[in-house]
Design a protein around this motif. Structure first.
Motif, PDB file in Angstrom:
ATOM      1  N   LEU A   1       0.820  -1.211   0.000  1.00 15.73           N
ATOM      2  CA  LEU A   1       0.000   0.000   0.000  1.00 15.73           C
ATOM      3  C   LEU A   1       0.857   1.266   0.000  1.00 15.73           C
ATOM      4  CD1 LEU A   1      -2.869  -1.025   2.458  1.00 15.73           C
ATOM      5  CD2 LEU A   1      -2.996  -0.748  -0.024  1.00 15.73           C
ATOM      6  N   LEU A   2       2.104   1.153   0.439  1.00 19.42           N
ATOM      7  CA  LEU A   2       3.041   2.273   0.332  1.00 19.42           C
ATOM      8  C   LEU A   2       3.694   2.327  -1.050  1.00 19.42           C
ATOM      9  CD1 LEU A   2       4.909   2.157   3.775  1.00 19.42           C
ATOM     10  CD2 LEU A   2       3.112   3.744   3.064  1.00 19.42           C
ATOM     11  N   VAL A   3       3.836   1.168  -1.687  1.00 21.67           N
ATOM     12  CA  VAL A   3       4.466   1.095  -3.005  1.00 21.67           C
ATOM     13  C   VAL A   3       3.579   1.714  -4.076  1.00 21.67           C
ATOM     14  CG1 VAL A   3       5.208  -0.475  -4.843  1.00 21.67           C
ATOM     15  CG2 VAL A   3       5.871  -0.926  -2.480  1.00 21.67           C
ATOM     16  N   LEU A   4       2.283   1.416  -4.034  1.00 23.08           N
ATOM     17  CA  LEU A   4       1.373   1.814  -5.107  1.00 23.08           C
ATOM     18  C   LEU A   4       1.372   3.314  -5.396  1.00 23.08           C
ATOM     19  CD1 LEU A   4      -1.610  -0.623  -4.449  1.00 23.08           C
ATOM     20  CD2 LEU A   4       0.152  -0.771  -6.218  1.00 23.08           C
ATOM     21  N   PRO A   5       1.296   4.195  -4.374  1.00 27.28           N
ATOM     22  CA  PRO A   5       1.350   5.633  -4.677  1.00 27.28           C
ATOM     23  C   PRO A   5       2.641   6.047  -5.370  1.00 27.28           C
ATOM     24  CG  PRO A   5       0.559   5.274  -2.441  1.00 27.28           C
ATOM     25  CD  PRO A   5       1.062   3.961  -2.936  1.00 27.28           C
ATOM     26  N   CYS A   6       3.758   5.458  -4.970  1.00 27.39           N
ATOM     27  CA  CYS A   6       5.049   5.790  -5.595  1.00 27.39           C
ATOM     28  C   CYS A   6       5.050   5.400  -7.069  1.00 27.39           C
ATOM     29  CB  CYS A   6       6.182   5.083  -4.862  1.00 27.39           C
ATOM     30  SG  CYS A   6       6.416   5.635  -3.164  1.00 27.39           S
ATOM     31  N   LEU A   7       4.560   4.206  -7.370  1.00 25.60           N
ATOM     32  CA  LEU A   7       4.510   3.761  -8.755  1.00 25.60           C
ATOM     33  C   LEU A   7       3.583   4.643  -9.584  1.00 25.60           C
ATOM     34  CD1 LEU A   7       4.334  -0.140  -8.361  1.00 25.60           C
ATOM     35  CD2 LEU A   7       6.295   1.254  -9.066  1.00 25.60           C
TER      36      LEU A   7
ATOM     37  N   LEU B   1      -2.996  11.554  -2.193  1.00 27.23           N
ATOM     38  CA  LEU B   1      -2.782  10.134  -2.460  1.00 27.23           C
ATOM     39  C   LEU B   1      -2.160   9.443  -1.256  1.00 27.23           C
ATOM     40  CD1 LEU B   1      -3.007   7.920  -4.590  1.00 27.23           C
ATOM     41  CD2 LEU B   1      -0.717   8.539  -5.383  1.00 27.23           C
ATOM     42  N   GLN B   2      -1.255  10.156  -0.554  1.00 32.94           N
ATOM     43  CA  GLN B   2      -0.626   9.568   0.626  1.00 32.94           C
ATOM     44  C   GLN B   2      -1.658   9.337   1.723  1.00 32.94           C
ATOM     45  OE1 GLN B   2       2.761   8.977   0.121  1.00 32.94           O
ATOM     46  NE2 GLN B   2       2.366   7.520   1.759  1.00 32.94           N
ATOM     47  N   VAL B   3      -2.551  10.318   1.895  1.00 31.70           N
ATOM     48  CA  VAL B   3      -3.615  10.165   2.898  1.00 31.70           C
ATOM     49  C   VAL B   3      -4.520   8.993   2.533  1.00 31.70           C
ATOM     50  CG1 VAL B   3      -5.692  11.243   3.848  1.00 31.70           C
ATOM     51  CG2 VAL B   3      -3.576  12.567   3.657  1.00 31.70           C
ATOM     52  N   ALA B   4      -4.827   8.862   1.225  1.00 33.32           N
ATOM     53  CA  ALA B   4      -5.652   7.734   0.780  1.00 33.32           C
ATOM     54  C   ALA B   4      -4.948   6.408   1.060  1.00 33.32           C
ATOM     55  CB  ALA B   4      -5.965   7.865  -0.707  1.00 33.32           C
ATOM     56  N   SER B   5      -3.636   6.386   0.830  1.00 33.99           N
ATOM     57  CA  SER B   5      -2.854   5.177   1.088  1.00 33.99           C
ATOM     58  C   SER B   5      -2.881   4.823   2.572  1.00 33.99           C
ATOM     59  CB  SER B   5      -1.413   5.375   0.627  1.00 33.99           C
ATOM     60  OG  SER B   5      -0.597   4.281   1.007  1.00 33.99           O
ATOM     61  N   PHE B   6      -2.658   5.823   3.414  1.00 35.26           N
ATOM     62  CA  PHE B   6      -2.696   5.571   4.853  1.00 35.26           C
ATOM     63  C   PHE B   6      -4.102   5.186   5.300  1.00 35.26           C
ATOM     64  CE2 PHE B   6       1.255   8.314   5.316  1.00 35.26           C
ATOM     65  CZ  PHE B   6       2.066   7.228   5.573  1.00 35.26           C
ATOM     66  N   GLY B   7      -5.123   5.771   4.649  1.00 35.33           N
ATOM     67  CA  GLY B   7      -6.498   5.400   4.974  1.00 35.33           C
ATOM     68  C   GLY B   7      -6.758   3.936   4.675  1.00 35.33           C
ATOM     69  N   ALA B   8      -6.233   3.463   3.531  1.00 36.80           N
ATOM     70  CA  ALA B   8      -6.373   2.047   3.184  1.00 36.80           C
ATOM     71  C   ALA B   8      -5.635   1.168   4.184  1.00 36.80           C
ATOM     72  CB  ALA B   8      -5.847   1.798   1.767  1.00 36.80           C
TER      73      ALA B   8
END
Length: 237
Positions: A164-170, A199-206
């Motif tokens: 879930l941390l990788v996806l925003p970076c990609l 996007l980072q907030v969405a990632s942390f939310g997930a």
């Protein structure tokens, strides 16, 4: 012991009970709250808007760096933590160096693209070798940086969280790199802001949603001794 100390101790003890609670606690610290998140976006917004309006590279760089310095001064005046402002100042400083060195505004975004590509590659490698990056958050809580690897359930959970941390970076690399090659500075700035803290907030939310669903113990339950309830019979018994 004061009530505040007792509450802090109670909260810390609760955070140590499960992997999910431990990661939630550490993620909240890493985000820096709403203020830290906004502060990380302000220099990019200042740079991009200035460039779109004036097309003056030096002015745009100056406003981006100046906004970060101003945020730092405010933090210092309030005697609050400067960690997140310093991160932002460092980032805009590197961007300014790249842009001023070549004279191309789009080069201000190249360090961020390279950083996200490298960060994603490192995290994917950590998952492949079963040392997912998020696992070290567990180690920072327990005081043993590697003990979490003895628990397969923890390793699986940390691998999912690391993805879930990788996806925003990609996603940032896939979207921004073609814009960089095309020299589309306005769209680059828009993409950087849109794919930055939202996007980072969405990632942390997930991640929080995933964490809220489980209760993985930080420690493996001890195997019951022979003769205790739940003990498995020895082969041949």
């Amino acid at each position: 012991m004061t009530e505040a100390d007792a509450f802090a101790k109670s909260t810390d003890e609760q955070a140590r009970q499960t992997v999910e609670a431990a990661v939630r606690t550490q993620l909240s610290k890493a985000l820096g709250g709403v203020r830290g998140t906004v502060e990380s976006a302000v220099p990019t917004i200042a740079f991009t808007l200035s460039w779109l309006i004036t097309h003056d590279l030096r002015l745009s760089v100056g406003l981006g760096v100046g906004s970060a310095v101003l945020l730092l001064v405010v933090r210092l005046a309030q005697r609050s933590t400067v960690q997140f402002v310093l991160n932002s100042l460092f980032g805009i400083g590197i961007a300014a160096f790249f842009a001023l060195r070549t004279g191309k505004a789009e080069d201000a975004f190249l360090p961020g693209i390279l950083y996200n590509a490298g960060y994603a590659a490192a995290m994917i490698f950590s998952i492949v070798v079963r040392w997912p990056v998020v696992g070290f958050i567990i180690g920072s809580v327990t005081g043993d940086p590697t003990a979490w690897r003895s628990n397969p359930a923890v390793v699986r959970l940390c691998s999912r969280l690391t993805w879930l941390l990788v996806l925003p970076c990609l996603l940032r690399v896939v979207v921004q790199y073609p814009l960089y090659l095309a020299g589309m500075v306005g769209w680059l700035g828009t993409a950087k802001i849109a794919l930055g803290w939202p996007l980072q907030v969405a990632s942390f939310g997930a991640m929080i949603w995933l964490l809220a669903r489980g209760r993985t113990p930080l420690e493996q339950p001890a195997a019951p001794a022979d003769g205790e309830p739940g003990a498995r019979p020895a082969p041949g018994d």
